[in-house]
Write an enzyme that holds these catalytic residues in place. Structure first.
Site, PDB file in Angstrom:
ATOM      1  CG  ASP A  80      -1.793   1.177   1.370  1.00  0.00           C
ATOM      2  OD1 ASP A  80      -1.743   2.063   0.489  1.00  0.00           O
ATOM      3  OD2 ASP A  80      -2.550   1.243   2.356  1.00  0.00           O
ATOM      4  CB  VAL A  81       1.799   3.772  -2.573  1.00  0.00           C
ATOM      5  CG1 VAL A  81       2.257   2.769  -3.621  1.00  0.00           C
ATOM      6  CG2 VAL A  81       0.438   4.357  -2.912  1.00  0.00           C
TER       7      VAL A  81
ATOM      8  CG  ASN B 212       0.025   4.218 -12.550  1.00  0.00           C
ATOM      9  OD1 ASN B 212      -0.540   4.988 -13.329  1.00  0.00           O
ATOM     10  ND2 ASN B 212      -0.570   3.108 -12.094  1.00  0.00           N
TER      11      ASN B 212
ATOM     12  CE1 TYR C   7      -6.605  11.982  -8.562  1.00  0.00           C
ATOM     13  CE2 TYR C   7      -7.328  13.652 -10.119  1.00  0.00           C
ATOM     14  CZ  TYR C   7      -6.654  12.482  -9.855  1.00  0.00           C
ATOM     15  OH  TYR C   7      -6.022  11.806 -10.865  1.00  0.00           O
TER      16      TYR C   7
ATOM     17  CE  LYS D 246      -3.038  12.189  -9.373  1.00  0.00           C
ATOM     18  NZ  LYS D 246      -2.013  11.125  -9.437  1.00  0.00           N
TER      19      LYS D 246
END
Length: 244
Positions: free
Chosen positions: A59-60, A86, A154, A158
């Protein structure tokens, strides 16, 4: 000469799977990090050309899990030529509805999309330093530039990726290049969060229309292999979405 090696996080589906397949087809050895869907990871592994590939669960959003994955991959590979950050996650929340953007959702979006890449860079850096001209590719989004997307969180996460790419590009030069690739609308499982009407409207508002995962995979591969003087910047692969 060592076989070139790459780690692709979230490599079990969508853009990640397409990227893993593209690198493998070009003769690279691939390590796929996946979060939960082992069956999808195994299916992607089975689709890769060549041999010597592997899958590792991590799990990143969990720094300890990422560090453990780096140890496993370090035991299998003698170094890394590329890291593709990614893995991502989001859920649609109307931008005006801040009450629906609860603390749990905000934290998950930032931990996976922004903190995850940094955890991965930190853990895989020793392996990247073992190779000359290693490259890190962070997956951003046109949402970072337009401030429009699945949620305010989000877009912010980003945007953090874009700024982190600038900082890392400066910090890790000249040994390691760091590039962000920012897709626009891509037809992956994540696209299912939109209704058919929304999907059509997004396509119509994007000059080149929806991208296939393979379109982004090619861009990622180019960032690694064909842009020797590009670092600390974000490459838009958005089909012209930022123009609208």
């Amino acid at each position: 000469m060592s076989i070139r090696t790459v780690v692709v996080t979230g490599g079990n589906r969508g853009i990640g799977a397409a990227t893993a397949r593209h690198f493998a087809a070009e003769g690279w050895r691939v390590a796929i990090l996946y979060g939960a869907d082992k069956a999808a990871a195994e299916a992607t592994l089975g689709s890769l050309a060549g041999a010597g590939h592997l899958i590792v669960q991590a799990d990143v959003a969990d720094s300890a899990a990422v560090a453990a994955a780096a140890t496993k991959i370090g035991a299998a590979f003698d170094g890394l030529d590329a890291l593709v950050n990614n893995a991502g996650w989001t859920r649609p929340v109307p931008h005006h509805d801040l009450d629906a953007l609860d603390d749990t959702l905000i934290e998950r979006v930032f931990r996976i999309n922004a903190m995850g890449p940094l955890y991965c860079v930190r853990s895989f850096l020793p392996l990247l330093r073992k190779r000359e001209r290693a490259v890190i590719v962070n997956l951003s989004s046109v949402a970072a530039r337009r401030g429009q997307g699945s949620s305010v969180a989000y877009c912010g996460a980003k945007a953090a990726v874009d700024t982190m790419t600038i900082s890392l590009g400066r910090a890790l030069a000249p040994a390691i290049r760091v590039v962000a690739v920012a897709p626009g609308p891509v037809d992956t499982d994540m696209a299912r969060m939109w209704t058919p009407e929304q999907h059509a409207a997004i396509g119509e508002a994007t000059p080149l229309g929806w991208a296939a995962p393979e379109d982004i995979a090619v861009t990622i591969y180019a960032a690694v292999t064909m842009m020797p003087k590009v670092t600390g910047t974000t490459v838009l692969a958005d089909g012209g979405r930022a123009l609208v």
